[in-house]
Every structure is written in structure tokens, then in C-alpha cells.
Write an enzyme that holds these catalytic residues in place. Structure first.
Site, PDB file in Angstrom:
ATOM      1  N   MET A   1       9.711   3.868   4.617  1.00  0.00           N
ATOM      2  CA  MET A   1       9.704   2.493   4.106  1.00  0.00           C
ATOM      3  C   MET A   1      10.857   2.263   3.141  1.00  0.00           C
ATOM      4  O   MET A   1      11.414   1.165   3.076  1.00  0.00           O
ATOM      5  CB  MET A   1       8.362   2.146   3.450  1.00  0.00           C
ATOM      6  CG  MET A   1       7.196   2.054   4.430  1.00  0.00           C
ATOM      7  SD  MET A   1       7.579   1.194   5.991  1.00  0.00           S
ATOM      8  CE  MET A   1       8.038  -0.436   5.404  1.00  0.00           C
ATOM      9  N   GLU A   2      11.223   3.300   2.396  1.00  0.00           N
ATOM     10  CA  GLU A   2      12.367   3.166   1.487  1.00  0.00           C
ATOM     11  C   GLU A   2      13.649   2.911   2.287  1.00  0.00           C
ATOM     12  O   GLU A   2      14.466   2.056   1.920  1.00  0.00           O
ATOM     13  CB  GLU A   2      12.508   4.441   0.636  1.00  0.00           C
ATOM     14  CG  GLU A   2      11.562   4.523  -0.541  1.00  0.00           C
ATOM     15  CD  GLU A   2      10.085   4.753  -0.175  1.00  0.00           C
ATOM     16  OE1 GLU A   2       9.791   5.084   0.999  1.00  0.00           O
ATOM     17  OE2 GLU A   2       9.229   4.591  -1.067  1.00  0.00           O
TER      18      GLU A   2
ATOM     19  N   LEU B   1       0.810  -1.218   0.000  1.00  0.00           N
ATOM     20  CA  LEU B   1       0.000   0.000   0.000  1.00  0.00           C
ATOM     21  C   LEU B   1       0.843   1.268   0.000  1.00  0.00           C
ATOM     22  O   LEU B   1       0.329   2.371   0.173  1.00  0.00           O
ATOM     23  CB  LEU B   1      -0.968  -0.031   1.193  1.00  0.00           C
ATOM     24  CG  LEU B   1      -1.914  -1.246   1.157  1.00  0.00           C
ATOM     25  CD1 LEU B   1      -2.673  -1.372   2.464  1.00  0.00           C
ATOM     26  CD2 LEU B   1      -2.881  -1.166  -0.013  1.00  0.00           C
ATOM     27  N   SER B   2       2.138   1.116  -0.246  1.00  0.00           N
ATOM     28  CA  SER B   2       3.018   2.287  -0.302  1.00  0.00           C
ATOM     29  C   SER B   2       2.827   3.023  -1.626  1.00  0.00           C
ATOM     30  O   SER B   2       2.423   2.446  -2.631  1.00  0.00           O
ATOM     31  CB  SER B   2       4.469   1.852  -0.158  1.00  0.00           C
ATOM     32  OG  SER B   2       4.870   1.131  -1.312  1.00  0.00           O
ATOM     33  N   HIS B   3       3.133   4.318  -1.600  1.00  0.00           N
ATOM     34  CA  HIS B   3       3.005   5.138  -2.805  1.00  0.00           C
ATOM     35  C   HIS B   3       4.270   5.036  -3.652  1.00  0.00           C
ATOM     36  O   HIS B   3       5.361   4.982  -3.094  1.00  0.00           O
ATOM     37  CB  HIS B   3       2.810   6.606  -2.413  1.00  0.00           C
ATOM     38  CG  HIS B   3       1.525   6.850  -1.696  1.00  0.00           C
ATOM     39  ND1 HIS B   3       1.395   6.686  -0.329  1.00  0.00           N
ATOM     40  CD2 HIS B   3       0.304   7.230  -2.148  1.00  0.00           C
ATOM     41  CE1 HIS B   3       0.146   6.947   0.028  1.00  0.00           C
ATOM     42  NE2 HIS B   3      -0.541   7.279  -1.046  1.00  0.00           N
TER      43      HIS B   3
ATOM     44  N   ASP C   1      23.135 -13.613   2.569  1.00  0.00           N
ATOM     45  CA  ASP C   1      23.268 -14.472   1.387  1.00  0.00           C
ATOM     46  C   ASP C   1      24.733 -14.810   1.106  1.00  0.00           C
ATOM     47  O   ASP C   1      25.067 -15.955   0.805  1.00  0.00           O
ATOM     48  CB  ASP C   1      22.655 -13.772   0.170  1.00  0.00           C
ATOM     49  CG  ASP C   1      22.736 -14.621  -1.089  1.00  0.00           C
ATOM     50  OD1 ASP C   1      22.454 -15.831  -1.013  1.00  0.00           O
ATOM     51  OD2 ASP C   1      23.075 -14.081  -2.164  1.00  0.00           O
TER      52      ASP C   1
END
Lengths: 158, 158, 158, 158, 158, 158
Positions: free
Chosen positions: E111-112, E73-75, E126
Site C-alpha cells: 500500500m505504501e 485499516l492499514s498498519h 496538478d
């Protein structure tokens, strides 16, 4: 020398938040060297046998939109225009692909134009490699750039 | 002549469901022409000023995985190996990028290798364009291919 | 009733690791309702004014490859064939888009065919909406499916 | 007639760099025809057996963001709002999906709304196809559009 | 309480079209717990055996650009700056990854930054999991946020 | 020590073309620390105020499919199963996210499980950050791995 690295030599996405949006245009060119017979078949083909150039044009335009995903330190840009032109020389078999991209942005669109021209050329290779694997993408260069602080660039002018 | 089109000249993703998986390898090469001073800075830089070649290598490997998304009629492939080698000539400023891809698949990996070499070259251009916009990607060609029904291909051998 | 949920009603990507690969084919159809004049312009256009169907065909094939990214609980599949056929009725303005996908896989390719047909139809809409916003995608349905444990499905046969 | 092509009939991403940003809204509707029993199970399921509509809603919103990657000549847009509403008719089994998208941009968001509605409908199909492959996406249409130079559009008003 | 849902509890991409663009910055931190010997090998390796941190840094920057594709739901945001810093404690084997993102936008870039730090940490995992599968990503938190209506946030200050 | 680099310390996608496909399973766990009141609201919310966990679950499953695009040197894998389980402790506010991935492949699916758990946790953060920015992703670890040459791994057993 390389402005994608900070003073410690660490890769960064350069901060452009303080720059003003201006209208940016860039044109890049890729040259593909084909056998004259292959080029002739491409040119006829657009009508009857399959539209190699039409497919390559769409691949190039789509690739311009994917540039931020391909070039690691490039900025995400909302491009406002993309177009691909083809020119050819039936005698030598050379196909010239010219990609133009425009955006009203904080940073230039050179990479979008270079990527569009490259991917259009790769797509031509893909479609013709069945008959000739030796086709070469002979050159990919920036032809023109306008709109940033570094001024207008035109290849060949020093 | 173009096997990405059907008899009506319509673009298709060719049906390879009946083909057997075999081990496929392809190597492509891109040559980038830099000023000798820029090349020298790249070679030093990997230690102190920023690792241009390290960034380009990762961009090339990532691009190999994105090939089905970039080349419209290519098949989605699960590649099993990708590597990028750099060679250079300090005198001329030439940087050679060699991309090798391998997969156990129904169709060849030439486009994956060509795409990896191209995007690695574009990334070198991106990182150096601040000091020299005239850098040219001088050539992108397939060097070697092995593993399909059409046999082994080696550039320069006819 | 819904096999994309477990017994607690939680969404899952169903485990198909124990299933055997078989050859799967699916065909989906989208119908687009245009004004007869718009359809006529599309059909002429492929030669002179712009190849609407050529663009839509490539969009559909590319979308088939993006299905796992669009449909949340679908499995990533390596499709082995994708093709888009167009049929039309000049009198009514109806354009029928038929997408066929094939893969040798553990699970069916219905969603790949449905997605390809839908995105091809959306692309036709995109290219024609400048002259007519009321164009309707009239129907998207599965026409045919073959190759899984549930047997062959043909729309209209119960 | 088709503004995604130039005068030579070549596909382009139309230049919108000279247009002003305005607030754009678009609403699209997809109708899905289910057996009444399947629709009933979906409506109950959201609580106990699995939330089909919740999954479809997220798929639609995510698809709105992917529109530039799906529709070849569409512009990359930063959408500022996306929402999906469901309505249903228990008697007929019809499920109506309404997608609304908004952005302050140079170009309209019709394709974002149409794509969101289509992918939400495809996701409903995906989740229900195990019990009924004959489910039809009965219609995808633009219902409303506001904010560009061509004015407000409302389906059904001529 | 959760502003990604409307009054009916339905997930939406919140409408930010009415908000003004301001300069937003966010910094997130991920801590990775390694054996001291593994950390020592990473630190030496950047010169001779392979540049683990260089790969992780690029993965983090690329992930910041993919945030709208990962967080439902992020822009979609056009970020203007991204950088990753590493700090380490040779005695405990702790590696701290600090991701900073900046954009001139209608909504925050937390969020970024969180995504960049997480994916950089996953990439370290990894590359080291071959010698030690028990490596833990010990914490991912927001450290700092500036530029929106809710004011400046600094972790640890209440 | 780091098997993603060759002898010269150059990053590569390791060649797995000679390995045999076996059934691989991996489970990863992310722990998110919330205020007990926030956790309580999440648990109620799934019915009435919005399904935070449902959104996070889909984000995690989708992220498992995107792993090759996020982790630079990982192999593209066709995963055959993905599921996300939530557990919680109302007293402490801890939410545990467990992601399980399975595939019949040449290489392990640890990164797919770790990525799924991380992105599900990031999505929980995204949905709750409006009421509490200090929420911490407290840990992301591999819990279990099975099916490769290195045998079974279970966290906590040495």
C-alpha cells in the site's frame, strides 16, 4: 556529497533497512534574542500571567514527533524520549532552548532535535510578537550526537 | 503583555471572530551558514547532483500549510500564496532563505512565513549534515508584515 | 433521521455550500472523576510538580483544530476562538473541563467543542494513569450552542 | 506522582529507550446514552438508512493511529491490532463501544484504546446530533490492560 | 475473502503482533497519459521552466509516509526506503512512475508503494492541468512484492 | 506552461488572494478492474461479510480533506461537500468510483475530487489484495469541473 540523492541526482529516502538499531541521542540548541523586559515578563509569567515556556516546551516535544512529516526525505522514527530545557541570561535577554531526543533506531535523531528546538523557538516568537516583532531566533545548531556509525559529535570540537 | 493568555494567565486561542478579513502579507528570512565548498556543491548540484534548494523550497511551502498544527495557539488559516526565494554569498558560504506568505484573513501570517523559512532551513541542514554537522541556522527573523491593524512592519525601521 | 447519509443510506459530507456564514459558538463539558488526593496533587502541581491542567488545555485547543481529521464526515472549519476552563470539587475529586469554540462559518462548531473537551480529558487521564488507572471520564456533553438555523441550545432546557 | 514531569516539574516524553518490547493489550469502553428510538434507528440503519456504527468504527480505528498526535507526551507507537465492538441495550438506549488495541512495544497502549473509544463515541454523537443534541457520552474508562511491568489491570478488581 | 473484516463482517486492523519482522519490498507503477507536447515541456522544464518530476517525486515519497493516515485499516509502518523512478515515451506522451518502498516489518509495504505512485501521478496532473485537464492517470498497479509469507509476486506471472 | 512555477522555474503556491470566491464543483472517476468473483463478493459483502465500499467511501471523503497535505503546491481549501458514488459491471468486474467535491472558494476543487477517487480506489485494492494482488486501478480522470474563470469542463467534449 549529499546522501539524500542517488547517482542520477534524484531525491530518495536512503535505504536503511540493512542497518542495525542502536541507541541514538541528539541535542540541538536554539537561541532566542528578546528585550530583557520581555524575558523578565516570560520568567514571571510562568506563575501569574501565562506560561510561555510551558507552551513552547510542549510545541517542541510535539514537533519532534512530526519531523518525518516536515523534513521530506527523513525516515519515520519512533522516538523514545524528548525533553526541552530552557536557560536564560536576564542581562542580555537571551533565552537558550535545548532539545534532546533519544531513540533505539537505524538512523540518527538529529533532525528530531533540530526540529524540536526550532518549533519551540518559533512558539516563543508567536507568543511574544504582539509586544515585539523584532525578536530574532539567533541560532539553531546541533550540540551533540551519539550512537551511529559516524561516532560522537560535540559542537566546537573539531 | 502576552495576548495568547487570558486575565488568569490561561493559554487561549484568541477570539478573532469579530475582526474583518484584510489582505495580509509577511516575509521571514532564515540564514544558513555553510562552508563555501558545501554551498558551491549545492549550487552546482541543482543541475547534476541533486536539487537541495528545490527540496528545501517544497518543504518550506508545505510547512507554511502545517503552521496551525505546529504552533499551538495559532489560528487555522487558508493561505493564498507561498513562495521561497534563495540568495547566497559564495565567499562566505551564507545561504539566505526568504519566505513570503499571503492570505485574505482575520489575522496575520507572520507565523506561516517564519515556519516556512525555518523548515526550509532545517531541510537544507538535513541534506547537508552528512558532510558537515556544524552547519548553523544563523538567524530566523521577520522581515516584513503588512495588512493588519498594527500597520506595516519592516525590520530595521523602528 | 441521520443527515450524514443520503437517500440511499450512503455516507456523505453534507453540502453546506449554499448556507450563509454566521457566528457560531459551542460549549462542551467533560467531567473527570479522580481520587481527591490525585486532584489535590494536580492543583498543587501546577506550581511545583508539573502543570497537568496546562498540558491538558493545550491538548484540547490543538484537538479542536484537528476535528475535521478525526470526525469522518465533519467539514473542515477555520475556527476563530478556542478556550478551555477547568473547575473542580476538592471533596469529590471531580474535575470539570469546559471547552468553548467559536467560528464565523456555514456550519456549527459542536464537534470542535466536544472533541476539545474529550481530548483534554484523555490528556488528564494520560498524565495521572501512572498512579491511578481507574480514573473515569464520567461524561462528555454539549452544554450550549448558538448561531445556526436550529437556534440556541442549552443543555437541560428542553 | 505524575511521571510525565521531571524533578523540576517540567513536562517530558519519558525515556523508554531502555525498556524491552513486550506484547501489550488494552481495552477501553465508552458508553453513549441515546433515546431508545435513536438507538433503534441506528440498528436498523446499518442496512437501509446509513451505517452509523460502521462509520464510528472506522473513526475509532483511525484515531488509535493518531494518538501520538493528540496526546502531547505520549510516545509514537506502531500498533499491530485495533478493533471496535458495539453492544447495546434497546430498552435503555445505551450503546457500549469497546476498543481493543495491541502492540509489541516498550510502553502500554492504554491511550490508544481510550482515544479509539472516545473518537468512536464522538462520531456517533456527530451523526445523531441532528435529531438529538442532548446525547451524552456517559463514560470512558479503561477496562483491561496487560503486558507491562505493572502487570495486568482489570477494571473493578482492586 | 476480505481479511480486513472479522467473522461478523466488522472492519478491523488485523492483528499482526504475532508475526515476525522480515525485509519487505514492493514496487508499484502508475502510468500518466499526456500530450506529447506536454511531456516534452516537462522533460525540458526540469532544467529551465520548473521541475515537475522533482515535485512529483517528493510528493510520492512523502505520501508513502502518510499511508497509514490515508488507508483506514492499514498498519502504521516505519518504512526504511522509498524511491520514485520516471520513464517516458516521447512518441506517445506516456510517463511511467515507479515507486519502490522497503521496510523490515511484520506486514507488507504494497500500500505504501501504491500510494506513493498514485500521489506522484496526482501531482503531475496538478502541475499540468492548467494546460490540459484531460490528462489521464491510465493505470496504477502492483509490479512486484517480496518478503512476506505469501512469497514473491511479479505482475504478469501467474 | 506550468502555472505552479514562477518565471525562474521555481515552484510556488500561486497567489490567488486577488481572486473572488465562486461556487466550484468537480467530479473525478477512478475505475478498478476486479475479477468478477471478487466484485460479486464485494457486492454481497456489504451486508454480510464486510462493507468494502463503505470503507472505501469514507477513505475517499477523508482524503478529499487531506488534499492540501498531499499535493505540494495546492492551496488549503475548506471544502463544503464531498460524496462518493459506486457503479459496477458484474460481467466485466469493473467498479467505477465517482467522487464529487464542492466548495465556495478562490480556486478549483479538481485535485480534491481526483484525490478522493484515487484514495477510494487504493482502499478497495487494500481490502481485496489478500485474494488478488493483480487488481488494477485502470484509470483516474477528471469528468467534470465548473465554477472557475476557465469555464465548465466535461470530459470527452473538446
Amino acid at each position: 556529497m549529499f546522501n539524500h540523492f542517488d547517482e542520477q541526482g534524484q531525491a530518495i529516502m536512503v535505504d536503511v533497512s540493512g542497518k542495525t538499531c542502536t541507541l541514538r541521542t541528539a541535542t540541538a540548541q536554539a537561541r532566542v534574542l528578546l528585550k530583557p523586559a520581555t524575558l523578565a515578563a516570560i520568567l514571571e509569567g510562568s506563575v501569574a500571567k501565562g506560561d510561555v515556556l510551558g507552551v513552547a516546551r510542549l510545541a517542541g516535544i510535539a514537533a519532534a514527533k512530526k519531523t518525518p512529516d516536515l523534513i521530506p526525505l527523513s525516515h519515520p522514527l519512533a522516538i523514545h524520549h524528548a525533553a526541552i530545557e530552557f536557560r536564560h541570561d536576564p542581562a542580555t535577554g537571551e533565552l537558550r532552548i535545548e532539545a534532546t531526543v533519544r531513540a533505539f533506531e537505524r538512523t540518527g535523531v538529529e533532525m528530531e532535535a533540530m526540529t524540536a528546538a526550532s518549533v519551540a523557538a518559533l512558539t516563543v516568537y508567536d507568543m511574544c510578537k504582539g509586544s515585539d516583532k523584532s525578536i530574532a531566533i539567533a541560532e539553531v545548531v546541533l550540540m551533540f550526537k551519539e550512537g551511529g556509525k559516524s561516532g560522537t559529535y560535540r559542537r566546537g570540537e573539531s
